[in-house]
Scaffold this active site. Structure first.
Site, PDB file in Angstrom:
ATOM      1  CE  LYS A 156     -42.374 -57.226 -23.633  1.00  0.00           C
ATOM      2  NZ  LYS A 156     -42.515 -56.131 -22.639  1.00  0.00           N
ATOM      3  CE1 TYR A 185     -41.754 -57.208 -27.100  1.00  0.00           C
ATOM      4  CE2 TYR A 185     -43.170 -58.937 -27.979  1.00  0.00           C
ATOM      5  CZ  TYR A 185     -43.009 -57.780 -27.250  1.00  0.00           C
ATOM      6  OH  TYR A 185     -44.091 -57.187 -26.652  1.00  0.00           O
TER       7      TYR A 185
END
Length: 267
Positions: A162, A158
């Site tokens: 991002k 993640y």
């Protein structure tokens, strides 16, 4: 209440949480809003809420990882409203139960995180760009995360995807600025959404409050208001920027808590 009057906005991930809040707030500021999500019931509920409040909305079901589905979504929004001025690429996420540290990372989850966060941002923007340019310019708002700014003991996938969204935002801003297309990103911290409450144990949620500079977690509307600003002409001279909306989570020195004891008594 007319900061977005006359504008058409398309928001993905609008079936709940931050995406729903952004859609409602943009409608309240005068935008015509196309809302998209893979959850048909959720996105129809969002659209109905907008209509009930006197706004105009279109509910669309989309798989943001499939280019054909994304193209259909954008085309449907333009057919309904005649133009496109704002795109919010809000779909994203990961499964924290399998997105762990590097040695225990499920690589299937890594691939899914790439599709859900990076691929979706690229596809949404690629298919929206011709319409934004045709209309004389517009605003793309991407959802990043504070996870893309710091290291963590888990969610390595993640954080990576991002961080990629942040860089993609800058590249789009450089590449299409001459056509008057702005592209900015929002990096939320801990926000009380169904996804957060469903993925994190209660003890972890409570611990997040302790690392914020502010003594509370964010609401979806806190991020939605930031998206309204980036969608509006109030931010017309901003592009390629990342707005961190995290209650001060990422500003605290690691030594701050220990140094608290060094302060003299107040009063």
């Amino acid at each position: 209440m007319d900061r977005l009057k006359g504008k058409v906005a398309l928001i993905t991930g609008a079936g709940s949480g931050i995406g729903r809040a952004a859609a409602r707030l943009m409608s309240a500021q005068g935008a015509l809003v196309a809302v998209a999500d893979r959850d048909r019931n959720g996105v129809e509920e969002t659209a109905q809420g907008i209509e009930d409040s006197g706004g105009r909305s279109l509910a669309l079901t989309v798989d943001v990882t499939d280019e054909g589905s994304v193209a259909d979504m954008v085309n449907a929004a333009v057919r309904e409203f005649g133009r496109l001025d704002v795109l919010c690429n809000h779909v994203g996420g990961t499964n924290p139960r399998v997105d762990l540290d590097l040695m225990r990372l499920d690589m299937t989850e890594f691939d899914r995180a790439v599709d859900l966060n990076i691929r979706s941002t690229l596809l949404g923007t690629r298919h929206a760009l011709p319409h934004l340019i045709k209309g004389g310019g517009g605003s793309v708002v991407n959802t990043a995360s504070v996870a893309g700014l710091v290291g963590d003991v888990l969610q390595i996938a993640y954080g990576a995807v991002k961080a990629a969204v942040i860089n993609i935002t800058k590249s789009i801003a450089v590449q299409y600025g001459p056509q008057r297309v702005r592209c900015n990103a929002v990096a939320p911290g801990a926000v009380v959404t169904p996804a957060l409450l469903g993925n994190l144990p209660e003890g972890v949620v409570e611990s997040l409050k302790r690392v914020n500079a502010l003594p509370y977690l964010g609401d979806p509307e806190d991020i939605g208001h930031t998206m309204v600003f980036l969608a509006s002409d109030e931010s017309r001279y901003m592009t390629g920027q990342l707005l961190v909306v995290d209650g001060g989570m990422t500003i605290r020195s690691p030594a701050a808590q220990g140094r608290q004891d060094m302060l003299p008594p107040s009063g």
